[in-house]
Motif scaffolding. Structure first.
Motif: not given
Ligand code: NI
Length: 170
Positions: A50-52, A93-96, A135-141
């Protein structure tokens, strides 16, 4: 392979709930290849589709240290099967949300079930950095960013700072 632009807050796409992948095929592998290239170029250690701008339940990650060979990993339709009662706090941190870092508390260990790059079902237990990152990445989903775990004041400040930086860069 291509580096794709990474969406940043407050882009509304980042709030979307990503949909499950039906089959792990060459088209999906091409997306995962692009995501890995985008993540390495950023540079970052994890990236959700989703970040792309592709709201599918796909994550890429590489937690190798600088002195280790690359360890690209892909997680398709990941699920958390159990969570430890013990919690752990780590700076994220987060690239977004570029250049913003803050502490988030999450379960220290989790059980994972997902399909890998080849489409094989994998079950494993995660702890340490892998547990935090997945867990951070699954939050993005699920349309959730790490700043959503912070106070409203900190969250608003982070978004304002990223907006300002993007405006200045434009
Ligand atoms: Ni992130």
């Amino acid at each position: 392979m291509a580096v794709r632009p990474i969406l940043t807050v407050p882009n509304a796409v980042l709030k979307q709930v990503s949909t499950p992948v039906e089959t792990v095929d060459d088209e999906l592998r091409a997306l995962m290849d692009d995501m890995l290239e985008t993540m390495y170029a950023a540079p970052g250690i994890g990236l959700a589709a989703v970040q792309v701008g592709v709201p599918k339940r796909v994550i890429v990650m590489d937690l190798a240290r600088e002195d280790e060979p690359p360890q690209p990993r892909c997680f398709v339709n990941p699920e958390i099967t159990w969570r430890s009662d013990q919690m752990a706090v780590r700076e994220e941190g987060c690239l977004s949300v570029p250049d913003i870092y803050d502490e988030v508390e999450r379960p220290a260990e989790v059980g994972l079930r997902y399909l890998n790059y080849q489409g094989e079902l994998v079950e494993e237990d995660a702890e340490g950095l892998l547990a935090v990152c997945i867990q951070h990445e699954m939050d993005h989903l699920n349309g959730v960013l790490f700043i959503d775990h912070l106070s409203r004041l900190k969250r608003d400040r982070a978004v304002a700072k990223v907006k300002k930086a993007a405006k200045e860069a434009a």
